[in-house]
Write an enzyme that holds these catalytic residues in place. Structure first.
Site, short mmCIF file in Angstrom:
data_model
loop_
_atom_site.label_atom_id
_atom_site.label_comp_id
_atom_site.label_asym_id
_atom_site.label_seq_id
_atom_site.Cartn_x
_atom_site.Cartn_y
_atom_site.Cartn_z
N ASP A 1 0.64 -0.71 -0.17
CA ASP A 1 0.15 -0.12 0.20
C ASP A 1 0.80 1.18 -0.26
OD1 ASP A 1 -2.76 1.80 0.30
OD2 ASP A 1 -1.72 1.64 2.66
N GLU B 1 4.49 -8.60 6.92
CA GLU B 1 2.69 -8.56 6.77
C GLU B 1 2.76 -10.00 5.40
OE1 GLU B 1 0.13 -5.91 5.87
OE2 GLU B 1 -0.04 -5.17 7.96
N TYR C 1 -5.59 -3.42 13.41
CA TYR C 1 -6.43 -1.96 13.16
C TYR C 1 -7.96 -2.06 13.28
CZ TYR C 1 -2.39 -0.22 9.86
OH TYR C 1 -1.28 0.22 9.48
N GLU D 1 2.11 -1.32 14.02
CA GLU D 1 1.50 -0.87 13.23
C GLU D 1 -0.23 -0.61 13.89
OE1 GLU D 1 0.35 -1.50 9.11
OE2 GLU D 1 3.08 -1.75 9.08
#
Length: 640
Positions: A207, A445, A498, A534
């Site tokens: 991303d 990831e 998240y 994160e």
């Protein structure tokens, strides 16, 4: 099972063959001027052309490297260092995939050419992704990888015609495949009722925008023919005595006759030794401490290595510190260290990933204003100049390789692993002497639940530990704790999550339950310290809503506060850090979930603070006041 055994056997054969065929790796010391070494910077405007031919092969077919680029067709000005994507108004160049060409003529100092006892080296700080370099039409090097330096000696070539200017040609290809780092794939669109003939796109699983070009400085530098090629230092201390174990490699001579001198910040000699290896003992040592952990952070000694025969001199900054990990703590100099920091990107308007000193200095000022003591080089190695700033300012670094977006099972194959091992070789060789670098991250990831992942990461992590036994190794996971096949091999668990954003969007009430369970599950299974590597939420600057809604400054604020409450509970046990995603907004590929890039920054892309920045500033200074050793004037951040 049989498939797993065959996969393991293949990897073992690969590693054995690789080790058996390996030759001693040359050093990659950062170029520094000295009494024996000179530099010539080649930053500035270069001629540039993108190869727009259907196969992107016209430049090679027509041998553009054999003459000035301007003689074979139209060129435009292109700044170096910079990404080429945002420099023009041409959307085709912004999204271009394939070979681009740079060239420039350089006047080499006459004394460099005349003195055959002088090595002349051409160095490229980094170019994304695959590079081929010619000097006066002669190929001098190729490099596979977009974020690390490469160099070649060119003295013999420029001395063939000493009166002529030195023409440097660099071709760079940003195509990503399943075996590159990061991986990607080219998808051809063959339906001519929907797409033009020959239409293709680059697919990726990360991303951030795939910026390309020559991203870091290009330069020429000199050394004597017999020269200091590499230096490795490992530091320790006992009571008030610092210990600097060193090893020096000299090339061009059969013996290594060197003098090593360590001086303090005031230029006073504190230790010296002779020979290619040894231990320097420093009494009343000034240790290298992180920012906000000590009232004298980032202390650096200077280690001068002098070769007696050719008088080659190289000076290396040295910070004396130790790093150690227990089941619940991350220790720097035997003191518990808590990461309160950020994730970053090398990214900014116009210049893309190009090295930019005003931006670097601004970012460090913002980090210190924020009270951040650390960052991760997400998701690739950053410029050496940035790590040097970290050394001087005491900013702790998790140094990450470009292993991001490893989602396809074919990217766990032998060829991918071989390249990944090569990248770790280059990264560790480049950054091994930076005191700010306290941990290596081998991936971000990856699809760590896939069957080949266990073998892949076992080999990768064990190889990295063999390269550098002094630092812990991790990779960044977003996998389920029970299915992650790489976690058994890391020293620190780094988890991205998240909650209330990608999962249960809009429902901040789930954060305490889900985050607490995340920590307890990971620690219960692996008994290793954990960093929340994160977390965050997108914010469109200036967008407000009460009650908070997604993409508003109020929503980012409440997400951060909800995470922080859990962090405060778990940092008393085994959580050793928190890194916000992200320091600043950054560009991404276009898509329906991104409005001109990723907006999870606590600063805008132009480095203006959002509401979340003030939440973090208040928290980080409070954490520093609790865990650090600050001078009195630093205990009141409102006065800074």
């Amino acid at each position: 099972d049989t498939g797993s055994k065959l996969a393991l056997f293949g990897v073992l054969l690969l590693c054995a063959a690789r080790d058996g065929a390996s030759v001693p790796q040359r050093g990659m010391l950062f170029p520094r001027e000295s009494a024996s070494r000179e530099l010539k910077e080649l930053s500035g405007l270069w001629d540039f052309r993108a190869d727009q031919s259907p196969g992107r092969s016209l430049g090679f077919d027509s041998a553009w490297y054999k003459s000035r680029l301007a003689e074979t067709g139209p060129v435009i000005d292109m700044p170096v260092p910079a990404s080429y994507n945002d420099i023009t108004q041409d959307p085709k160049l912004r999204d271009f995939i394939g070979w681009v060409w740079y060239d420039r003529e350089v006047v080499v100092p006459a004394r460099w050419v005349a003195d055959k006892g002088t090595r002349v080296v051409l160095r490229v700080g980094s170019a994304h992704y695959y590079s081929v370099v010619w000097v006066n039409g002669v190929k001098v090097m190729e490099h596979n990888g977009g974020h690390l330096p490469f160099e070649a000696e060119i003295g013999d070539i420029i001395r063939e015609n000493p009166q002529a200017p030195c023409r440097i040609t660099i071709a760079v290809n940003n195509t990503l495949t399943l075996e590159t780092l990061p991986p990607g794939s080219i998808q051809h669109m063959d339906d001519t009722s929907k797409y033009p003939n020959g239409y293709f796109v680059q697919n990726t699983n990360f991303d951030f925008f795939n910026y390309a070009g020559i991203h870091r400085p290009v330069l020429l530098y000199t050394t004597p023919k017999v020269y200091v090629d590499d230096i490795t230092v490992v530091t320790d201390f006992s009571d008030n005595t610092g210990l600097v174990s060193y090893k020096v490699s000299v090339l061009g001579a059969s013996t290594t006759n060197v003098k090593v001198t360590l001086t303090d910040k005031h230029g006073r000699c504190v230790a010296s030794s002779s020979g290619p290896s040894g231990v320097l003992k420093v009494t009343d040592v000034n240790l290298w401490w992180p920012y906000l952990m000590h009232d004298n952070p980032g202390y650096l000694y200077s280690m001068e290595v002098r070769h007696h025969g050719t008088r080659d001199i190289y000076t290396l900054p040295v910070g004396i510190r130790t790093v150690r990990v227990t089941s619940t703590q991350f220790l720097i100099n035997n003191k518990p260290f808590y990461f309160h920091g950020v994730n970053k990107h090398e990214d900014s308007d116009i210049r893309g990933k190009g090295l930019d000193w005003p931006l670097i200095v601004k970012d460090f000022n913002l980090l210190k204003w924020l009270g951040a003591n650390s960052f991760r080089t997400s998701h690739y190695p950053y410029a050496e100049e940035i790590l040097q700033m970290c050394d001087r300012h005491g900013i702790v670094v998790i140094d990450e390789c470009p292993g991001v977006g490893i989602k396809d099972i074919r990217s766990f194959g032998n060829a991918s692993l071989a390249h990944h091992l090569d990248v770790m070789d280059e990264l560790v060789n480049r950054d091994k002497n930076h005191p700010s670098v306290v941990m290596w991250s081998v991936a971000n990831e990856p699809a760590a639940e896939m069957p080949p992942a266990g073998f892949y990461f076992k080999m990768l992590i064990s190889h990295t530990k063999a390269l550098d036994p002094t630092r812990p190794v991790t990779f960044i996971t977003d996998s389920n704790y029970a299915r992650d096949k790489g976690a058994p091999y890391v020293d620190v668990i780094c988890v991205n999550s998240y909650f209330s954003w990608y999962h249960d969007p809009g429902h901040v009430e789930v954060i305490p339950i889900q985050l607490t369970n995340q920590f307890e599950n990971w620690y219960g299974k692996y008994q290793k310290p954990i960093i929340q590597s994160e977390y965050g939420a997108d914010v469109v600057p200036g967008l407000h809503s009460d009650p908070p809604m997604m993409f508003t400054e109020e929503y980012q604020k409440i997400v951060l506060q909800s995470y922080h409450k859990v962090f405060d509970q778990k940092r008393k046990e085994y959580v050793v850090g928190e890194l916000i995603w992200n320091f600043a907004d950054f560009m991404t590929a276009q898509g329906v979930t991104r409005v001109v890039g990723n907006k999870k920054g606590i600063f805008s892309r132009q480095r203006q603070p959002k509401a979340g920045a003030f939440i973090l500033k208040d928290r980080y200074w409070r954490l520093a006041n609790e865990t650090g050793r600050l001078p009195p004037w630093n205990k009141y951040p409102c006065l800074l």
